[in-house]
Scaffold this motif. Sequence first.
Motif, PDB file in Angstrom:
ATOM      1  N   ALA A  31     -78.252  -6.430  27.243  1.00 13.14           N
ATOM      2  CA  ALA A  31     -78.717  -5.102  26.841  1.00 13.14           C
ATOM      3  C   ALA A  31     -79.654  -5.226  25.645  1.00 13.14           C
ATOM      4  CB  ALA A  31     -77.524  -4.221  26.470  1.00 13.14           C
ATOM      5  N   ALA A  32     -80.559  -4.271  25.504  1.00 15.76           N
ATOM      6  CA  ALA A  32     -81.372  -4.220  24.284  1.00 15.76           C
ATOM      7  C   ALA A  32     -80.431  -4.004  23.108  1.00 15.76           C
ATOM      8  CB  ALA A  32     -82.394  -3.092  24.373  1.00 15.76           C
ATOM      9  N   ALA A  33     -80.662  -4.713  22.028  1.00 18.83           N
ATOM     10  CA  ALA A  33     -79.759  -4.656  20.880  1.00 18.83           C
ATOM     11  C   ALA A  33     -79.535  -3.215  20.410  1.00 18.83           C
ATOM     12  CB  ALA A  33     -80.306  -5.503  19.737  1.00 18.83           C
ATOM     13  N   HIS A  34     -78.283  -2.804  20.341  1.00 18.72           N
ATOM     14  CA  HIS A  34     -77.861  -1.503  19.807  1.00 18.72           C
ATOM     15  C   HIS A  34     -78.384  -0.319  20.627  1.00 18.72           C
ATOM     16  CE1 HIS A  34     -76.549  -4.084  16.643  1.00 18.72           C
ATOM     17  NE2 HIS A  34     -77.782  -4.391  16.299  1.00 18.72           N
ATOM     18  N   SER A  35     -78.735  -0.590  21.895  1.00 22.75           N
ATOM     19  CA  SER A  35     -79.182   0.498  22.775  1.00 22.75           C
ATOM     20  C   SER A  35     -78.013   1.309  23.323  1.00 22.75           C
ATOM     21  CB  SER A  35     -80.000  -0.075  23.938  1.00 22.75           C
ATOM     22  OG  SER A  35     -79.206  -0.982  24.705  1.00 22.75           O
ATOM     23  N   ARG A  36     -76.793   0.804  23.114  1.00 22.45           N
ATOM     24  CA  ARG A  36     -75.585   1.516  23.548  1.00 22.45           C
ATOM     25  C   ARG A  36     -74.683   1.659  22.319  1.00 22.45           C
ATOM     26  NH1 ARG A  36     -74.828   1.485  29.281  1.00 22.45           N
ATOM     27  NH2 ARG A  36     -76.523   0.397  30.340  1.00 22.45           N
ATOM     28  N   PRO A  37     -75.026   2.583  21.406  1.00 21.68           N
ATOM     29  CA  PRO A  37     -74.364   2.657  20.097  1.00 21.68           C
ATOM     30  C   PRO A  37     -72.911   3.119  20.141  1.00 21.68           C
ATOM     31  CG  PRO A  37     -75.864   4.501  20.384  1.00 21.68           C
ATOM     32  CD  PRO A  37     -76.113   3.581  21.539  1.00 21.68           C
ATOM     33  N   ASN A  76     -50.708  -3.821  17.250  1.00 23.18           N
ATOM     34  CA  ASN A  76     -50.321  -5.218  17.008  1.00 23.18           C
ATOM     35  C   ASN A  76     -51.391  -6.007  16.260  1.00 23.18           C
ATOM     36  OD1 ASN A  76     -47.797  -4.958  18.299  1.00 23.18           O
ATOM     37  ND2 ASN A  76     -48.722  -5.303  20.304  1.00 23.18           N
ATOM     38  N   GLY A  77     -51.941  -5.388  15.214  1.00 23.64           N
ATOM     39  CA  GLY A  77     -52.896  -6.087  14.357  1.00 23.64           C
ATOM     40  C   GLY A  77     -54.326  -6.120  14.857  1.00 23.64           C
ATOM     41  N   ARG A  78     -54.597  -5.504  15.983  1.00 22.45           N
ATOM     42  CA  ARG A  78     -55.957  -5.498  16.506  1.00 22.45           C
ATOM     43  C   ARG A  78     -56.868  -4.633  15.650  1.00 22.45           C
ATOM     44  NH1 ARG A  78     -52.562  -5.382  20.888  1.00 22.45           N
ATOM     45  NH2 ARG A  78     -52.918  -6.893  22.566  1.00 22.45           N
ATOM     46  N   ARG A  79     -58.167  -4.913  15.735  1.00 16.60           N
ATOM     47  CA  ARG A  79     -59.180  -4.140  15.042  1.00 16.60           C
ATOM     48  C   ARG A  79     -60.235  -3.688  16.035  1.00 16.60           C
ATOM     49  NH1 ARG A  79     -59.334  -4.314   9.651  1.00 16.60           N
ATOM     50  NH2 ARG A  79     -61.600  -4.137   9.495  1.00 16.60           N
ATOM     51  N   VAL A  80     -61.012  -2.678  15.630  1.00 11.66           N
ATOM     52  CA  VAL A  80     -62.112  -2.179  16.452  1.00 11.66           C
ATOM     53  C   VAL A  80     -63.414  -2.395  15.699  1.00 11.66           C
ATOM     54  CG1 VAL A  80     -63.153  -0.135  17.512  1.00 11.66           C
ATOM     55  CG2 VAL A  80     -60.663  -0.461  17.599  1.00 11.66           C
ATOM     56  N   VAL A  81     -64.385  -2.997  16.375  1.00  9.59           N
ATOM     57  CA  VAL A  81     -65.705  -3.223  15.781  1.00  9.59           C
ATOM     58  C   VAL A  81     -66.732  -2.394  16.531  1.00  9.59           C
ATOM     59  CG1 VAL A  81     -67.512  -4.920  15.281  1.00  9.59           C
ATOM     60  CG2 VAL A  81     -65.099  -5.543  15.023  1.00  9.59           C
ATOM     61  N   LEU A  82     -67.480  -1.599  15.786  1.00  7.52           N
ATOM     62  CA  LEU A  82     -68.574  -0.786  16.325  1.00  7.52           C
ATOM     63  C   LEU A  82     -69.900  -1.315  15.788  1.00  7.52           C
ATOM     64  CD1 LEU A  82     -66.975   2.730  15.713  1.00  7.52           C
ATOM     65  CD2 LEU A  82     -67.087   1.519  17.900  1.00  7.52           C
ATOM     66  N   SER A  88     -70.639 -12.814  17.368  1.00  6.55           N
ATOM     67  CA  SER A  88     -70.484 -13.896  16.393  1.00  6.55           C
ATOM     68  C   SER A  88     -71.416 -13.786  15.198  1.00  6.55           C
ATOM     69  CB  SER A  88     -70.713 -15.248  17.076  1.00  6.55           C
ATOM     70  OG  SER A  88     -72.057 -15.361  17.533  1.00  6.55           O
ATOM     71  N   GLU A  89     -72.562 -13.167  15.378  1.00  7.81           N
ATOM     72  CA  GLU A  89     -73.551 -13.128  14.305  1.00  7.81           C
ATOM     73  C   GLU A  89     -73.244 -12.028  13.294  1.00  7.81           C
ATOM     74  OE1 GLU A  89     -77.379 -12.730  16.087  1.00  7.81           O
ATOM     75  OE2 GLU A  89     -77.173 -14.548  17.314  1.00  7.81           O
ATOM     76  N   THR A  90     -73.650 -12.256  12.057  1.00  7.52           N
ATOM     77  CA  THR A  90     -73.523 -11.233  11.018  1.00  7.52           C
ATOM     78  C   THR A  90     -74.580 -10.160  11.260  1.00  7.52           C
ATOM     79  OG1 THR A  90     -72.698 -12.842   9.426  1.00  7.52           O
ATOM     80  CG2 THR A  90     -73.585 -10.784   8.543  1.00  7.52           C
ATOM     81  N   GLU A  91     -74.162  -8.929  11.418  1.00  5.46           N
ATOM     82  CA  GLU A  91     -75.089  -7.827  11.658  1.00  5.46           C
ATOM     83  C   GLU A  91     -74.767  -6.692  10.693  1.00  5.46           C
ATOM     84  OE1 GLU A  91     -75.866  -8.263  16.462  1.00  5.46           O
ATOM     85  OE2 GLU A  91     -74.077  -7.203  15.783  1.00  5.46           O
ATOM     86  N   GLU A  92     -75.768  -6.215   9.984  1.00  7.20           N
ATOM     87  CA  GLU A  92     -75.556  -5.135   9.017  1.00  7.20           C
ATOM     88  C   GLU A  92     -75.092  -3.851   9.683  1.00  7.20           C
ATOM     89  OE1 GLU A  92     -79.088  -4.656   6.734  1.00  7.20           O
ATOM     90  OE2 GLU A  92     -78.884  -6.582   5.674  1.00  7.20           O
ATOM     91  N   ALA A 130     -76.998   2.679  15.313  1.00  8.89           N
ATOM     92  CA  ALA A 130     -76.211   1.667  16.015  1.00  8.89           C
ATOM     93  C   ALA A 130     -74.769   2.095  16.274  1.00  8.89           C
ATOM     94  CB  ALA A 130     -76.221   0.360  15.225  1.00  8.89           C
ATOM     95  N   VAL A 131     -74.351   3.213  15.684  1.00  2.58           N
ATOM     96  CA  VAL A 131     -72.980   3.705  15.857  1.00  2.58           C
ATOM     97  C   VAL A 131     -73.034   5.212  16.098  1.00  2.58           C
ATOM     98  CG1 VAL A 131     -70.697   3.958  14.813  1.00  2.58           C
ATOM     99  CG2 VAL A 131     -72.033   1.889  14.378  1.00  2.58           C
ATOM    100  N   ARG A 132     -72.775   5.595  17.335  1.00  6.09           N
ATOM    101  CA  ARG A 132     -72.891   7.013  17.689  1.00  6.09           C
ATOM    102  C   ARG A 132     -72.028   7.278  18.926  1.00  6.09           C
ATOM    103  NH1 ARG A 132     -78.013   7.139  17.911  1.00  6.09           N
ATOM    104  NH2 ARG A 132     -78.308   7.077  20.155  1.00  6.09           N
ATOM    105  N   ALA A 133     -71.366   8.432  18.959  1.00 10.14           N
ATOM    106  CA  ALA A 133     -70.484   8.779  20.075  1.00 10.14           C
ATOM    107  C   ALA A 133     -71.279   9.086  21.336  1.00 10.14           C
ATOM    108  CB  ALA A 133     -69.616   9.972  19.694  1.00 10.14           C
ATOM    109  N   VAL A 134     -70.626   8.913  22.481  1.00  7.61           N
ATOM    110  CA  VAL A 134     -71.218   9.233  23.770  1.00  7.61           C
ATOM    111  C   VAL A 134     -70.502  10.453  24.349  1.00  7.61           C
ATOM    112  CG1 VAL A 134     -69.659   7.721  25.096  1.00  7.61           C
ATOM    113  CG2 VAL A 134     -71.947   8.253  26.000  1.00  7.61           C
ATOM    114  N   GLU A 135     -71.223  11.254  25.102  1.00  9.56           N
ATOM    115  CA  GLU A 135     -70.623  12.398  25.789  1.00  9.56           C
ATOM    116  C   GLU A 135     -69.796  11.900  26.961  1.00  9.56           C
ATOM    117  OE1 GLU A 135     -72.076  16.327  28.389  1.00  9.56           O
ATOM    118  OE2 GLU A 135     -73.560  15.061  27.353  1.00  9.56           O
ATOM    119  N   TYR A 136     -68.672  12.551  27.229  1.00 10.35           N
ATOM    120  CA  TYR A 136     -67.860  12.190  28.389  1.00 10.35           C
ATOM    121  C   TYR A 136     -67.668  13.416  29.280  1.00 10.35           C
ATOM    122  CZ  TYR A 136     -64.066  14.133  25.524  1.00 10.35           C
ATOM    123  OH  TYR A 136     -63.288  14.950  24.739  1.00 10.35           O
TER     124      TYR A 136
END
Length: 266
Positions: A31-37, A76-82, A88-92, A130-136
């Motif tokens: 996918a294009a980077a951050h095209s699916r925020p 159980n200790g899981r995290r969510v990344v948006l 793997s790469e550092t992304e601001e 890069a971080v935005r909700a989607v309509e459902y």
Amino acid sequence: MAPEKVLLLAAAVFVVALISQTEAIMGGREAAAHSRPYMASIQFTEGETTKHECGGFLIADQWVMTAAHCLPSGPNGRRVVLGAHSLSETEETKQSFDILQVHNHPDYSTHYNNDIALIKLDRPIVASEAVRAVEYLRTNGTNPGTGAAVDTAGWGSVNNLAGRTDKLKELFIEVVNHARCGRRDYYGRKFTINMMCAYKLCPKPCNETYSIEDACDGDSGGPLLYNGVAVGITSNGGKKCGQVKKPGIYTIISQYTQWIDNTLAL
């Protein structure tokens, strides 16, 4: 049987066994980077390493939708990344959250019926490109019919023999006839009114290991979109990806509007 043929047969059986134990996105493209925020990566820690386990998608400032089978017994200790493109790469653009609550649908079964869950993050997101909700899709909305073009995305494996992708992949597929997916030679009775199935047939085998483009295991919990609106949640498929008679199964979101509204109000 000649010794050489026995060795070849044993090797073939080994390869088939290896393939049948692995599931993930088949085909598709980066996918294009951050095209699916709205895309979320649900991750767990193993030693000093953080690993992607399931997908999800942001539907409100503090809520992510995913599949119930991804978190059957809570965070159980899981995290969510948006905001990620590369895991793997550092992304601001990345924002990382602890999980405050997990709400699995009360009627979820191990046969994947009602395979929907809502995750409440420990704080609201900071909205960005890069971080935005989607309509459902909600009750009375129009779900895609047979042959409709739909798309999904995830960080699952690229084929039955490869490891999971580091960068988000997207997949453009088509909805399969509901009655066909309910046939005995497809999924039979386990395929319910709460599900749709989709894949894309290749004009010829996509490669030597699969003949359709499809999504499964590592992409579980991600969205199925129709005209930019989330209509399904990646749920499950066959034991081996890329099987013509085992299209990816997706939970139909519009079946759960009341439960979603009640949960978001908590």
